[in-house]
Design a protein around this motif. Structure first.
Motif, PDB file in Angstrom:
ATOM      1  N   ASP A 228      -5.144 -10.301  -8.367  1.00  0.00           N
ATOM      2  CA  ASP A 228      -5.607 -10.088  -9.738  1.00  0.00           C
ATOM      3  C   ASP A 228      -5.365  -8.665 -10.216  1.00  0.00           C
ATOM      4  O   ASP A 228      -5.173  -8.427 -11.409  1.00  0.00           O
ATOM      5  CB  ASP A 228      -7.102 -10.411  -9.845  1.00  0.00           C
ATOM      6  CG  ASP A 228      -7.394 -11.902  -9.796  1.00  0.00           C
ATOM      7  OD1 ASP A 228      -6.471 -12.703 -10.030  1.00  0.00           O
ATOM      8  OD2 ASP A 228      -8.558 -12.265  -9.520  1.00  0.00           O
ATOM      9  N   LEU A 229      -5.364  -7.707  -9.299  1.00  0.00           N
ATOM     10  CA  LEU A 229      -5.207  -6.307  -9.687  1.00  0.00           C
ATOM     11  C   LEU A 229      -3.775  -5.807  -9.573  1.00  0.00           C
ATOM     12  O   LEU A 229      -3.277  -5.125 -10.473  1.00  0.00           O
ATOM     13  CB  LEU A 229      -6.124  -5.428  -8.827  1.00  0.00           C
ATOM     14  CG  LEU A 229      -7.601  -5.405  -9.204  1.00  0.00           C
ATOM     15  CD1 LEU A 229      -8.379  -4.578  -8.216  1.00  0.00           C
ATOM     16  CD2 LEU A 229      -7.795  -4.855 -10.611  1.00  0.00           C
ATOM     17  N   VAL A 230      -3.115  -6.111  -8.457  1.00  0.00           N
ATOM     18  CA  VAL A 230      -1.804  -5.494  -8.209  1.00  0.00           C
ATOM     19  C   VAL A 230      -0.649  -6.489  -8.243  1.00  0.00           C
ATOM     20  O   VAL A 230       0.513  -6.079  -8.197  1.00  0.00           O
ATOM     21  CB  VAL A 230      -1.802  -4.742  -6.858  1.00  0.00           C
ATOM     22  CG1 VAL A 230      -2.907  -3.701  -6.824  1.00  0.00           C
ATOM     23  CG2 VAL A 230      -1.954  -5.693  -5.683  1.00  0.00           C
ATOM     24  N   GLY A 231      -0.947  -7.792  -8.292  1.00  0.00           N
ATOM     25  CA  GLY A 231       0.112  -8.792  -8.352  1.00  0.00           C
ATOM     26  C   GLY A 231       0.483  -9.365  -6.996  1.00  0.00           C
ATOM     27  O   GLY A 231       0.149  -8.787  -5.953  1.00  0.00           O
ATOM     28  N   PRO A 232       1.191 -10.494  -6.988  1.00  0.00           N
ATOM     29  CA  PRO A 232       1.519 -11.177  -5.729  1.00  0.00           C
ATOM     30  C   PRO A 232       2.402 -10.362  -4.789  1.00  0.00           C
ATOM     31  O   PRO A 232       2.135 -10.280  -3.592  1.00  0.00           O
ATOM     32  CB  PRO A 232       2.239 -12.451  -6.197  1.00  0.00           C
ATOM     33  CG  PRO A 232       1.807 -12.655  -7.615  1.00  0.00           C
ATOM     34  CD  PRO A 232       1.599 -11.290  -8.165  1.00  0.00           C
ATOM     35  N   SER A 233       3.454  -9.753  -5.314  1.00  0.00           N
ATOM     36  CA  SER A 233       4.394  -9.047  -4.447  1.00  0.00           C
ATOM     37  C   SER A 233       3.762  -7.823  -3.800  1.00  0.00           C
ATOM     38  O   SER A 233       3.916  -7.577  -2.598  1.00  0.00           O
ATOM     39  CB  SER A 233       5.635  -8.633  -5.243  1.00  0.00           C
ATOM     40  OG  SER A 233       6.579  -7.991  -4.406  1.00  0.00           O
ATOM     41  N   ALA A 234       3.007  -7.042  -4.582  1.00  0.00           N
ATOM     42  CA  ALA A 234       2.357  -5.850  -4.031  1.00  0.00           C
ATOM     43  C   ALA A 234       1.302  -6.235  -3.003  1.00  0.00           C
ATOM     44  O   ALA A 234       1.120  -5.538  -2.005  1.00  0.00           O
ATOM     45  CB  ALA A 234       1.731  -5.024  -5.151  1.00  0.00           C
ATOM     46  N   THR A 235       0.626  -7.362  -3.230  1.00  0.00           N
ATOM     47  CA  THR A 235      -0.365  -7.836  -2.260  1.00  0.00           C
ATOM     48  C   THR A 235       0.300  -8.142  -0.927  1.00  0.00           C
ATOM     49  O   THR A 235      -0.181  -7.734   0.134  1.00  0.00           O
ATOM     50  CB  THR A 235      -1.077  -9.096  -2.792  1.00  0.00           C
ATOM     51  OG1 THR A 235      -1.813  -8.751  -3.973  1.00  0.00           O
ATOM     52  CG2 THR A 235      -2.028  -9.677  -1.748  1.00  0.00           C
ATOM     53  N   LYS A 236       1.413  -8.868  -0.982  1.00  0.00           N
ATOM     54  CA  LYS A 236       2.127  -9.196   0.251  1.00  0.00           C
ATOM     55  C   LYS A 236       2.677  -7.938   0.915  1.00  0.00           C
ATOM     56  O   LYS A 236       2.647  -7.813   2.149  1.00  0.00           O
ATOM     57  CB  LYS A 236       3.239 -10.202  -0.050  1.00  0.00           C
ATOM     58  CG  LYS A 236       2.708 -11.602  -0.327  1.00  0.00           C
ATOM     59  CD  LYS A 236       3.814 -12.610  -0.571  1.00  0.00           C
ATOM     60  CE  LYS A 236       4.339 -12.533  -1.986  1.00  0.00           C
ATOM     61  NZ  LYS A 236       5.264 -13.658  -2.305  1.00  0.00           N
ATOM     62  N   ASP A 237       3.142  -6.998   0.122  1.00  0.00           N
ATOM     63  CA  ASP A 237       3.670  -5.747   0.677  1.00  0.00           C
ATOM     64  C   ASP A 237       2.592  -4.990   1.438  1.00  0.00           C
ATOM     65  O   ASP A 237       2.844  -4.445   2.525  1.00  0.00           O
ATOM     66  CB  ASP A 237       4.230  -4.884  -0.452  1.00  0.00           C
ATOM     67  CG  ASP A 237       4.764  -3.552   0.033  1.00  0.00           C
ATOM     68  OD1 ASP A 237       5.507  -3.537   1.025  1.00  0.00           O
ATOM     69  OD2 ASP A 237       4.433  -2.526  -0.580  1.00  0.00           O
ATOM     70  N   LEU A 238       1.366  -4.956   0.896  1.00  0.00           N
ATOM     71  CA  LEU A 238       0.276  -4.249   1.554  1.00  0.00           C
ATOM     72  C   LEU A 238      -0.006  -4.818   2.938  1.00  0.00           C
ATOM     73  O   LEU A 238      -0.288  -4.071   3.880  1.00  0.00           O
ATOM     74  CB  LEU A 238      -0.994  -4.323   0.694  1.00  0.00           C
ATOM     75  CG  LEU A 238      -1.052  -3.360  -0.496  1.00  0.00           C
ATOM     76  CD1 LEU A 238      -2.159  -3.781  -1.462  1.00  0.00           C
ATOM     77  CD2 LEU A 238      -1.285  -1.933  -0.030  1.00  0.00           C
ATOM     78  N   VAL A 239       0.071  -6.150   3.069  1.00  0.00           N
ATOM     79  CA  VAL A 239      -0.188  -6.779   4.369  1.00  0.00           C
ATOM     80  C   VAL A 239       1.051  -6.731   5.252  1.00  0.00           C
ATOM     81  O   VAL A 239       0.954  -6.464   6.455  1.00  0.00           O
ATOM     82  CB  VAL A 239      -0.667  -8.229   4.176  1.00  0.00           C
ATOM     83  CG1 VAL A 239      -0.855  -8.913   5.526  1.00  0.00           C
ATOM     84  CG2 VAL A 239      -1.988  -8.254   3.400  1.00  0.00           C
ATOM     85  N   PHE A 240       2.219  -7.005   4.672  1.00  0.00           N
ATOM     86  CA  PHE A 240       3.464  -7.007   5.449  1.00  0.00           C
ATOM     87  C   PHE A 240       3.700  -5.671   6.150  1.00  0.00           C
ATOM     88  O   PHE A 240       4.122  -5.628   7.306  1.00  0.00           O
ATOM     89  CB  PHE A 240       4.662  -7.281   4.536  1.00  0.00           C
ATOM     90  CG  PHE A 240       4.808  -8.712   4.090  1.00  0.00           C
ATOM     91  CD1 PHE A 240       3.905  -9.694   4.464  1.00  0.00           C
ATOM     92  CD2 PHE A 240       5.866  -9.073   3.271  1.00  0.00           C
ATOM     93  CE1 PHE A 240       4.044 -10.998   4.049  1.00  0.00           C
ATOM     94  CE2 PHE A 240       6.019 -10.386   2.853  1.00  0.00           C
ATOM     95  CZ  PHE A 240       5.104 -11.348   3.241  1.00  0.00           C
ATOM     96  N   THR A 241       3.451  -4.574   5.443  1.00  0.00           N
ATOM     97  CA  THR A 241       3.806  -3.246   5.950  1.00  0.00           C
ATOM     98  C   THR A 241       2.611  -2.437   6.428  1.00  0.00           C
ATOM     99  O   THR A 241       2.785  -1.433   7.130  1.00  0.00           O
ATOM    100  CB  THR A 241       4.531  -2.431   4.858  1.00  0.00           C
ATOM    101  OG1 THR A 241       3.622  -2.177   3.773  1.00  0.00           O
ATOM    102  CG2 THR A 241       5.744  -3.191   4.330  1.00  0.00           C
ATOM    103  N   GLY A 242       1.395  -2.838   6.046  1.00  0.00           N
ATOM    104  CA  GLY A 242       0.215  -2.065   6.402  1.00  0.00           C
ATOM    105  C   GLY A 242       0.133  -0.734   5.669  1.00  0.00           C
ATOM    106  O   GLY A 242      -0.614   0.156   6.079  1.00  0.00           O
ATOM    107  N   ARG A 243       0.872  -0.609   4.569  1.00  0.00           N
ATOM    108  CA  ARG A 243       0.877   0.667   3.855  1.00  0.00           C
ATOM    109  C   ARG A 243      -0.484   0.973   3.245  1.00  0.00           C
ATOM    110  O   ARG A 243      -1.266   0.082   2.923  1.00  0.00           O
ATOM    111  CB  ARG A 243       1.947   0.678   2.768  1.00  0.00           C
ATOM    112  CG  ARG A 243       1.671  -0.279   1.608  1.00  0.00           C
ATOM    113  CD  ARG A 243       2.798  -0.280   0.603  1.00  0.00           C
ATOM    114  NE  ARG A 243       2.924   1.003  -0.069  1.00  0.00           N
ATOM    115  CZ  ARG A 243       3.722   1.205  -1.127  1.00  0.00           C
ATOM    116  NH1 ARG A 243       4.498   0.217  -1.585  1.00  0.00           N
ATOM    117  NH2 ARG A 243       3.769   2.375  -1.704  1.00  0.00           N
ATOM    118  N   ILE A 244      -0.758   2.254   3.110  1.00  0.00           N
ATOM    119  CA  ILE A 244      -2.014   2.737   2.556  1.00  0.00           C
ATOM    120  C   ILE A 244      -1.710   3.483   1.253  1.00  0.00           C
ATOM    121  O   ILE A 244      -0.893   4.400   1.240  1.00  0.00           O
ATOM    122  CB  ILE A 244      -2.735   3.688   3.542  1.00  0.00           C
ATOM    123  CG1 ILE A 244      -2.900   3.014   4.916  1.00  0.00           C
ATOM    124  CG2 ILE A 244      -4.077   4.126   2.972  1.00  0.00           C
ATOM    125  CD1 ILE A 244      -3.686   1.739   4.912  1.00  0.00           C
TER     126      ILE A 244
END
Length: 263
Positions: free
Chosen positions: A159-175
């Protein structure tokens, strides 16, 4: 100002509750472990949040962590000593606590000074407004732990950052650093650390002065607009993978890189 402290563990772990001039303030305090919450602390957090409603003078709830952390989320070391079933129960209860805060009939403001990680990020996202300092850090590095987040966890991010950014956060563990989190919509306001508490109280007082009927109506209306998450089916395992989770937790405790097996 009314102050109540609930000491929850043998160590210096407690949740501090304050009331002042229409504002209720919850502070998570476990500085030795970046304010990570045990299962017992999650339980008490839910109870204290609901207690804020018992005083009709409380119009706004502020949620913050002590020191230079919001919260690192759940205490991962605790999972190393319990069964998968108990771990699953703990995650489900944690989600119920986060949803309780999310669905309070008063505005909730999150004050983010330092890291908000994993379930800590979800707790921050459950707040209606988030105010961060320049030390804020936000991420959900569950891929290192074998935690399989469910649709309610995912939806708050989507809802806040969108589908792709959500997956990126989990895929890469980026902070996300503070400025990145602000630009992504995770933070509504970004202020210098020295100004964070003063700004947050001022913002709380601003919201407190608005019509309670208007505030409740917009919370309900926004929820109706965006809330389309189905109820999890009975018997599903939304949080804990039986193979990856134990290895991820052991690796965390042993401070090494996890060795996940591939099917």
């Amino acid at each position: 100002m009314q102050v109540r402290t609930m000491r929850l563990e043998k160590e210096d772990a407690k949740i501090i509750y304050q009331e002042t001039a229409g504002l209720a303030i919850i502070t998570i305090h476990r500085p030795q472990l970046k304010n990570a919450l045990t299962a017992n602390m999650w339980t008490q957090l839910s109870k204290i949040a609901l207690q804020a409603l018992e005083n009709p003078k409380n119009k706004v709830l502020l949620v913050r962590g002590s020191g230079e952390n919001f919260t690192a989320g759940s205490d991962i070391k605790e999972f190393n000593s319990i069964s998968l079933e108990k771990a699953e129960e703990a995650f489900i209860h944690m989600e119920k606590t986060i949803s309780t805060i999310e669905n309070l009939p008063i505005p909730v403001i999150g004050i983010i000074n330092g890291p908000a990680m994993g379930a800590g990020l979800e707790l921050a996202l459950a707040c209606d407004i988030r105010i961060g300092s320049d030390k804020a850090r936000m991420g959900i590095p569950v891929g290192k732990l074998g935690i399989t987040i469910n649709n309610k966890f995912a939806k708050r991010l989507v809802d806040l950052v969108g589908p792709s950014a959500t997956k990126d956060l989990v895929f890469t563990g980026r902070i996300y650093k503070a400025e990145e989190a602000y630009k992504a919509g995770m933070l509504n306001y970004l202020v210098a650390e020295k100004d964070l508490n003063k700004f947050s109280i001022r913002m709380g007082k601003l919201v407190e002065g608005m019509s309670p009927a208007s505030l409740l109506a917009i919370k309900r209306s926004v929820k109706e607009c965006v809330d389309s998450v189905p109820v999890l089916w009975e018997g599903s395992t939304p949080f804990v993978d039986p193979n990856d989770f134990p290895e991820g937790v052991r690796a965390f405790v042993e401070k090494r890189k996890p060795q996940f097996t591939r099917n």
